[in-house]
Design a protein around this motif. Structure first.
Motif, mmCIF file in Angstrom:
data_model
loop_
_atom_site.group_PDB
_atom_site.id
_atom_site.type_symbol
_atom_site.label_atom_id
_atom_site.label_comp_id
_atom_site.label_asym_id
_atom_site.label_seq_id
_atom_site.Cartn_x
_atom_site.Cartn_y
_atom_site.Cartn_z
ATOM 1 N N GLN A 60 0.821 -1.193 0.000
ATOM 2 C CA GLN A 60 0.000 0.000 0.000
ATOM 3 C C GLN A 60 0.864 1.255 0.000
ATOM 4 N N THR A 61 0.223 2.389 -0.180
ATOM 5 C CA THR A 61 0.928 3.670 -0.181
ATOM 6 C C THR A 61 1.522 3.943 1.203
ATOM 7 N N TYR A 120 -10.515 -2.671 -4.161
ATOM 8 C CA TYR A 120 -10.495 -1.237 -4.436
ATOM 9 C C TYR A 120 -9.037 -0.815 -4.365
ATOM 10 N N THR A 121 -8.449 -0.425 -5.489
ATOM 11 C CA THR A 121 -6.987 -0.315 -5.587
ATOM 12 C C THR A 121 -6.420 1.100 -5.434
ATOM 13 N N GLN A 122 -7.226 2.057 -5.010
ATOM 14 C CA GLN A 122 -6.722 3.427 -4.940
ATOM 15 C C GLN A 122 -5.488 3.547 -4.047
ATOM 16 N N SER A 123 -5.465 2.819 -2.931
ATOM 17 C CA SER A 123 -4.333 2.903 -2.003
ATOM 18 C C SER A 123 -3.376 1.720 -2.136
ATOM 19 N N LYS A 142 0.760 -2.115 -9.721
ATOM 20 C CA LYS A 142 -0.458 -1.566 -10.310
ATOM 21 C C LYS A 142 -0.155 -0.787 -11.580
ATOM 22 N N ASP A 166 -2.306 1.599 -13.690
ATOM 23 C CA ASP A 166 -3.599 2.285 -13.573
ATOM 24 C C ASP A 166 -4.405 1.592 -12.470
ATOM 25 N N SER A 167 -5.453 0.839 -12.814
ATOM 26 C CA SER A 167 -6.251 0.192 -11.765
ATOM 27 C C SER A 167 -6.134 -1.327 -11.792
#
Length: 207
Positions: free
Chosen positions: A36-37, A67-70, A83, A85-86
């Motif tokens: 993760q970030t 949900y891959t935003q983080s 990753k 993009d998504s």
């Protein structure tokens, strides 16, 4: 004659399609480190869906899309995905902070050409499916030869997702390597569709 045979062999290799009898990268969901970030990570049972190379996980025995935003990637035992993009791309090679990744998906165009109704097969829509039902479906193999796969290659350069296309990569070539890059592009045995060829470009790009 030897040169002609070599060129023909190379062309044939480039036309070959990889196949898989699974709809996910791994036959079963794997315990892995989800990166993760901000340097964080969690452990989860995850897998990569070959329809779109998306990340899925199991929660309470139910398969769900992540949900891959983080999320920045996934580290399996010996394979790392980052990753794009998504979706997720397998890391084929790295040079410090620059990576070559391969995004693998089922070739739906070829699948439709080989059979009818390929897009509507039930195991191409699995979010929210209970794992017991999923593995029962997975046991129904599409064909002995498996699903046709297609690969897309990308470079991850300084946080940028760069498709492995000459016009996209060229702006990132280091100034001192531009002449060598031009010569490489003229090499008839070098290919944008060949992982071994693409790995060479890591030496031409920023670290």
């Amino acid at each position: 004659m030897a040169l002609t045979v070599a060129i023909q062999t190379f062309a044939q290799q480039q036309q070959e399609h990889r196949r898989s009898t699974e709809t996910f990268v791994f036959p079963e969901f794997q315990e892995a480190k989800v990166l993760q970030t901000f340097g964080r990570s969690v452990r989860a049972k995850v897998n990569i869906f070959l329809k779109d190379s998306a990340l899925y996980f199991v929660e309470d025995s139910v398969i769900k899309k992540a949900y891959t935003q983080s999320i920045i990637g996934v580290q399996f035992d010996s394979v790392k995905y980052l990753k794009v993009d998504s979706i997720m791309g397998e890391v084929l090679a790295s040079r410090k902070y620059t990576h070559l990744v391969r995004v693998t998906t089922i070739d739906m165009d070829q699948l439709r050409a080989e059979t009818t109704g390929g897009e509507n097969l039930p195991y191409f829509h699995i979010e929210g499916v209970h794992t017991s039902a999923f593995y029962e479906i997975e046991g129904q193999i599409y064909d002995q030869k498996g699903y046709p796969l297609k690969d897309r290659f990308y470079f991850l350069i300084r946080g940028n997702v760069v498709p492995a296309i000459e016009s996209k990569v060229k702006p990132y070539v280091r100034p001192e390597m531009q002449e060598a890059f031009k010569n490489l592009m003229g090499d008839r045995f070098w290919s944008w569709n060949d992982p071994k060829s693409l790995k060479m470009l890591l030496n031409y790009l920023p670290e």
